[in-house]
Design an enzyme around this catalytic site. Structure first.
Site, PDB file in Angstrom:
ATOM      1  N   GLY A  71       2.965   1.278   0.677  1.00 39.87           N
ATOM      2  CA  GLY A  71       4.110   0.835   1.462  1.00 39.87           C
ATOM      3  C   GLY A  71       3.889   0.998   2.953  1.00 39.87           C
ATOM      4  N   ASP A  72       3.179   2.054   3.341  1.00 39.85           N
ATOM      5  CA  ASP A  72       2.862   2.261   4.760  1.00 39.85           C
ATOM      6  C   ASP A  72       1.866   1.209   5.249  1.00 39.85           C
ATOM      7  OD1 ASP A  72       4.500   4.537   4.769  1.00 39.85           O
ATOM      8  OD2 ASP A  72       2.847   5.800   4.106  1.00 39.85           O
ATOM      9  N   ALA A  73       0.887   0.882   4.407  1.00 41.02           N
ATOM     10  CA  ALA A  73      -0.066  -0.178   4.754  1.00 41.02           C
ATOM     11  C   ALA A  73       0.658  -1.507   4.890  1.00 41.02           C
ATOM     12  CB  ALA A  73      -1.163  -0.263   3.695  1.00 41.02           C
ATOM     13  N   ALA A 106       2.536  -1.537   8.225  1.00 36.82           N
ATOM     14  CA  ALA A 106       1.597  -1.693   9.328  1.00 36.82           C
ATOM     15  C   ALA A 106       1.118  -3.134   9.431  1.00 36.82           C
ATOM     16  CB  ALA A 106       0.417  -0.747   9.154  1.00 36.82           C
ATOM     17  N   ASN A 117       0.521   7.810   8.540  1.00 39.21           N
ATOM     18  CA  ASN A 117      -0.194   6.744   7.836  1.00 39.21           C
ATOM     19  C   ASN A 117      -0.103   5.416   8.584  1.00 39.21           C
ATOM     20  OD1 ASN A 117      -0.776   8.575   5.825  1.00 39.21           O
ATOM     21  ND2 ASN A 117       0.801   7.833   4.423  1.00 39.21           N
TER      22      ASN A 117
END
Length: 304
Positions: A241-243, A246, A43
């Site tokens: 959370g991954d966004a 990033a 992701n």
């Protein structure tokens, strides 16, 4: 040459939207279902590729039909998969994401192949030609090896250990990390009761604590920053959370120099919160916005 290598889980996700999370011996109605690639390492790689970074992935999948679908999605997103290990006769890890009307997520999954990659499977040259290494949940020995290789080559390292932090010994990987991402629950597990940083693997690190809808904070050795987040009509928190991670890294890595004490942590925090909010307003794990989309979102927030 890739600029950022992400390492960790690569999954195939089955997302089920339900009218309610069922109680024991209960039943719920499935309103919709979708299938797509997932896993935190994948992701973040996809999100950073969408923010104009060259990204590569270190992880493992099976050699089943799902692995072909996973690879196709990643390659179409611009992620280098040349170091994504294929496990012979292995099954790609599948996660079933149960999403309620409020966007909260319950996860079920098989073990699959996503932790098959061992330290001996890592190509050091692939890691050291990058600028930054981002680690996510994976085997502790592999995470530690990757972090050591990157640190010794002068790369900056970030680590988002995920929900299994409390049951795994990530002390060595944490000690090598420059930036550590935690949510509230994970912070309570690894920090003391006042969320202070004792003499531990986190001492002297940049620690980012995500508070969900209440924003996030960044604690550095020199100062702290907080941001309240943005109002969002939450649809699905999968991948938010991954966004966030990033987006945070995107701001810190825009300059050519190394991440250091003068980095724009306050701006990175604002940008990351915007990324997390926008991802939560969309269905699925691969919903991180582009650089331009975040800029438009922030302009709307502050002009309204």
């Amino acid at each position: 040459m890739v600029e950022v290598v992400t390492a960790g889980h690569v999954n195939w996700d089955v997302t089920l939207r339900v009218d309610a999370l069922p109680q024991p011996d209960g039943e719920a109605r499935i309103d919709s279902q979708r299938r797509s690639g997932g896993g935190s390492a994948a992701n973040v790689a996809v999100a950073l590729a969408g923010m104009d970074f060259e990204t590569g992935l270190v992880g493992s999948v099976g050699d089943d039909e799902s692995s072909h679908l996973v690879r196709r999605e990643l390659k179409n997103a611009g992620v280098d998969c040349s170091h994504l290990l294929a496990v012979t006769d292995g099954e790609t890890t599948t996660k079933y994401l149960i999403v309620d009307p409020a966007g909260e997520v319950m996860v079920l999954g098989n073990e699959g192949a996503n932790e098959a990659i061992e330290p001996a499977d890592v190509d050091p040259e692939y890691v050291t030609q990058a600028r930054h290494l981002h680690l996510t949940s994976q085997r502790p020995d592999t995470a530690a090896h990757l972090a050591a290789v990157a640190t010794e080559a002068g790369l900056s390292v970030s680590f988002d250990p995920g929900r299994r932090l409390g049951e795994r010994d990530y002390s060595e990987a944490l000690a090598y990390s420059d930036i550590v991402f935690l949510n509230d629950r994970e912070a309570r597990e690894i920090l003391d009761k006042d969320l202070e940083y004792p003499s531990s693997e986190l001492h002297g690190r940049v620690v980012v604590i995500k508070h969900g809808g209440d924003g996030a904070q960044v604690d550095t050795p020199g100062c702290s920053y907080a941001h309240p987040g943005f109002d969002a009509e939450v649809v699905d928190t999968t991948g938010a959370g991954d966004a966030f991670a990033a987006g945070f890294l995107r701001v810190l890595l825009e300059s050519e120099g190394p991440i250091g004490p003068d980095a724009e942590y306050d701006r990175a925090l604002e940008f990351a919160n915007a990324c997390g909010a926008m991802a939560a307003m969309r269905e699925g794990a691969r919903t991180a916005p582009t650089w331009a989309e975040v800029g438009s979102f922030l302009n709307e927030q502050y002009s309204g």
